[in-house]
Design a protein around this motif. Structure first.
Motif, PDB file in Angstrom:
ATOM      1  N   VAL A 132       0.828  -1.204   0.000  1.00 35.49           N
ATOM      2  CA  VAL A 132       0.000   0.000   0.000  1.00 35.49           C
ATOM      3  C   VAL A 132       0.864   1.257   0.000  1.00 35.49           C
ATOM      4  O   VAL A 132       1.830   1.358   0.741  1.00 35.49           O
ATOM      5  N   THR A 133       0.517   2.189  -0.859  1.00 39.97           N
ATOM      6  CA  THR A 133       1.205   3.468  -0.919  1.00 39.97           C
ATOM      7  C   THR A 133       0.228   4.575  -0.537  1.00 39.97           C
ATOM      8  O   THR A 133      -0.906   4.577  -1.007  1.00 39.97           O
ATOM      9  N   VAL A 134       0.686   5.472   0.315  1.00 40.57           N
ATOM     10  CA  VAL A 134      -0.155   6.591   0.730  1.00 40.57           C
ATOM     11  C   VAL A 134       0.505   7.885   0.298  1.00 40.57           C
ATOM     12  O   VAL A 134       1.690   8.101   0.524  1.00 40.57           O
ATOM     13  N   LYS A 135      -0.268   8.726  -0.367  1.00 41.46           N
ATOM     14  CA  LYS A 135       0.269   9.991  -0.868  1.00 41.46           C
ATOM     15  C   LYS A 135      -0.542  11.159  -0.326  1.00 41.46           C
ATOM     16  O   LYS A 135      -1.738  11.042  -0.084  1.00 41.46           O
ATOM     17  N   ASP A 136       0.140  12.301  -0.204  1.00 42.96           N
ATOM     18  CA  ASP A 136      -0.521  13.564   0.079  1.00 42.96           C
ATOM     19  C   ASP A 136      -1.461  13.503   1.286  1.00 42.96           C
ATOM     20  O   ASP A 136      -2.612  13.934   1.215  1.00 42.96           O
ATOM     21  N   ALA A 137      -0.955  12.964   2.388  1.00 41.69           N
ATOM     22  CA  ALA A 137      -1.782  12.878   3.602  1.00 41.69           C
ATOM     23  C   ALA A 137      -1.800  14.232   4.306  1.00 41.69           C
ATOM     24  O   ALA A 137      -0.753  14.844   4.518  1.00 41.69           O
ATOM     25  N   TRP A 138      -2.982  14.682   4.649  1.00 41.35           N
ATOM     26  CA  TRP A 138      -3.089  15.958   5.369  1.00 41.35           C
ATOM     27  C   TRP A 138      -4.264  15.954   6.334  1.00 41.35           C
ATOM     28  O   TRP A 138      -5.178  15.152   6.207  1.00 41.35           O
ATOM     29  N   VAL A 139      -4.147  16.837   7.306  1.00 44.17           N
ATOM     30  CA  VAL A 139      -5.166  16.948   8.345  1.00 44.17           C
ATOM     31  C   VAL A 139      -5.616  18.399   8.383  1.00 44.17           C
ATOM     32  O   VAL A 139      -4.804  19.319   8.270  1.00 44.17           O
ATOM     33  N   ARG A 140      -6.914  18.594   8.527  1.00 42.06           N
ATOM     34  CA  ARG A 140      -7.425  19.962   8.607  1.00 42.06           C
ATOM     35  C   ARG A 140      -7.105  20.569   9.966  1.00 42.06           C
ATOM     36  O   ARG A 140      -7.391  19.972  11.004  1.00 42.06           O
ATOM     37  N   ALA A 141      -6.517  21.758   9.954  1.00 40.10           N
ATOM     38  CA  ALA A 141      -6.169  22.448  11.198  1.00 40.10           C
ATOM     39  C   ALA A 141      -7.421  22.731  12.019  1.00 40.10           C
ATOM     40  O   ALA A 141      -8.513  22.867  11.478  1.00 40.10           O
ATOM     41  N   THR A 142      -7.256  22.793  13.322  1.00 38.07           N
ATOM     42  CA  THR A 142      -8.404  23.055  14.194  1.00 38.07           C
ATOM     43  C   THR A 142      -8.354  24.467  14.748  1.00 38.07           C
ATOM     44  O   THR A 142      -7.301  25.104  14.792  1.00 38.07           O
ATOM     45  N   VAL A 143      -9.493  24.931  15.179  1.00 38.74           N
ATOM     46  CA  VAL A 143      -9.579  26.210  15.882  1.00 38.74           C
ATOM     47  C   VAL A 143      -9.712  25.881  17.376  1.00 38.74           C
ATOM     48  O   VAL A 143     -10.066  24.755  17.734  1.00 38.74           O
ATOM     49  N   PRO A 144      -9.435  26.850  18.285  1.00 36.05           N
ATOM     50  CA  PRO A 144      -9.527  26.556  19.717  1.00 36.05           C
ATOM     51  C   PRO A 144     -10.889  25.939  20.082  1.00 36.05           C
ATOM     52  O   PRO A 144     -11.904  26.338  19.514  1.00 36.05           O
ATOM     53  N   GLN A 145     -10.881  25.001  20.982  1.00 34.44           N
ATOM     54  CA  GLN A 145     -12.085  24.282  21.467  1.00 34.44           C
ATOM     55  C   GLN A 145     -12.579  23.205  20.500  1.00 34.44           C
ATOM     56  O   GLN A 145     -13.465  22.437  20.835  1.00 34.44           O
ATOM     57  N   GLN A 146     -12.034  23.173  19.307  1.00 39.71           N
ATOM     58  CA  GLN A 146     -12.483  22.150  18.350  1.00 39.71           C
ATOM     59  C   GLN A 146     -11.844  20.810  18.727  1.00 39.71           C
ATOM     60  O   GLN A 146     -10.635  20.725  18.921  1.00 39.71           O
ATOM     61  N   VAL A 147     -12.652  19.770  18.864  1.00 40.89           N
ATOM     62  CA  VAL A 147     -12.113  18.496  19.350  1.00 40.89           C
ATOM     63  C   VAL A 147     -12.128  17.389  18.294  1.00 40.89           C
ATOM     64  O   VAL A 147     -11.763  16.260  18.570  1.00 40.89           O
ATOM     65  N   ALA A 148     -12.539  17.731  17.078  1.00 39.77           N
ATOM     66  CA  ALA A 148     -12.536  16.720  16.020  1.00 39.77           C
ATOM     67  C   ALA A 148     -12.153  17.358  14.704  1.00 39.77           C
ATOM     68  O   ALA A 148     -12.445  18.529  14.457  1.00 39.77           O
ATOM     69  N   THR A 149     -11.479  16.585  13.872  1.00 37.54           N
ATOM     70  CA  THR A 149     -11.133  17.087  12.536  1.00 37.54           C
ATOM     71  C   THR A 149     -10.964  15.905  11.595  1.00 37.54           C
ATOM     72  O   THR A 149     -11.036  14.744  12.017  1.00 37.54           O
ATOM     73  N   GLY A 150     -10.747  16.219  10.334  1.00 28.45           N
ATOM     74  CA  GLY A 150     -10.632  15.157   9.343  1.00 28.45           C
ATOM     75  C   GLY A 150      -9.207  15.010   8.826  1.00 28.45           C
ATOM     76  O   GLY A 150      -8.454  15.986   8.771  1.00 28.45           O
TER      77      GLY A 150
END
Ligand SMILES: [Cu+2]
Length: 151
Positions: free
Chosen positions: A22-40
């Protein structure tokens, strides 16, 4: 939906190829704002052989789920799915508005430029599991369509 997954995993069980590669490319996470407890978390995955993404882990989150986002009526909603099929040689896009990795119960805010470790667990057609370590880069929240989606 459940029936679809059962028939797909039966198909996977019938194929003979062993190694997922398996190859994984271009992995990124959406930045959070204060108090935010979940993201993608989002990425492109290519498996050389038929396989299935069944689990994702990360040290930055208390709970990690694989989610699918889809329109229900005129509202974009997301829900947990047991896995994502990885057809042989085909790029599977985990992206806003579709499948994504949901990082929940975050232990700290995630700022643009940070690196988030992710471990993907992929099961091949022979039921053997393989772990892939991925470093995802945190990117600033932007207006990519699905940002306003609700659970
Ligand atoms: Cu989600």
């Amino acid at each position: 939906m459940k029936r679809l997954f059962i028939s797909l995993s039966m198909l996977v069980a019938w194929s003979v190829d062993a190694h997922a590669q398996v190859t994984v490319k271009d992995a990124w996470v959406r930045a959070t704002v204060p108090q935010q407890v979940a993201t993608g978390a989002f990425m492109q995955i290519v498996s050389a052989a038929e396989a299935r993404l069944i689990e994702v882990r990360s040290s930055v989150a208390g709970v990690v789920e694989i989610h699918e986002m889809a329109m229900q009526g005129d509202v974009m909603k997301m829900h947990a799915v047991p896995g994502v099929e990885l057809p042989a040689g085909k790029t599977v896009d985990l992206k806003p508005g579709g499948y994504h990795v949901m990082l929940m119960d975050l232990k700290q805010p995630l700022k643009a430029g940070d690196t988030v470790p992710l471990t993907l667990v992929v099961e091949g057609s022979d039921k053997k599991r393989e772990s892939i370590d991925v470093k995802a880069t945190v990117r600033q929240l932007n207006a990519t369509g699905a940002a306003a989606a609700k659970h």
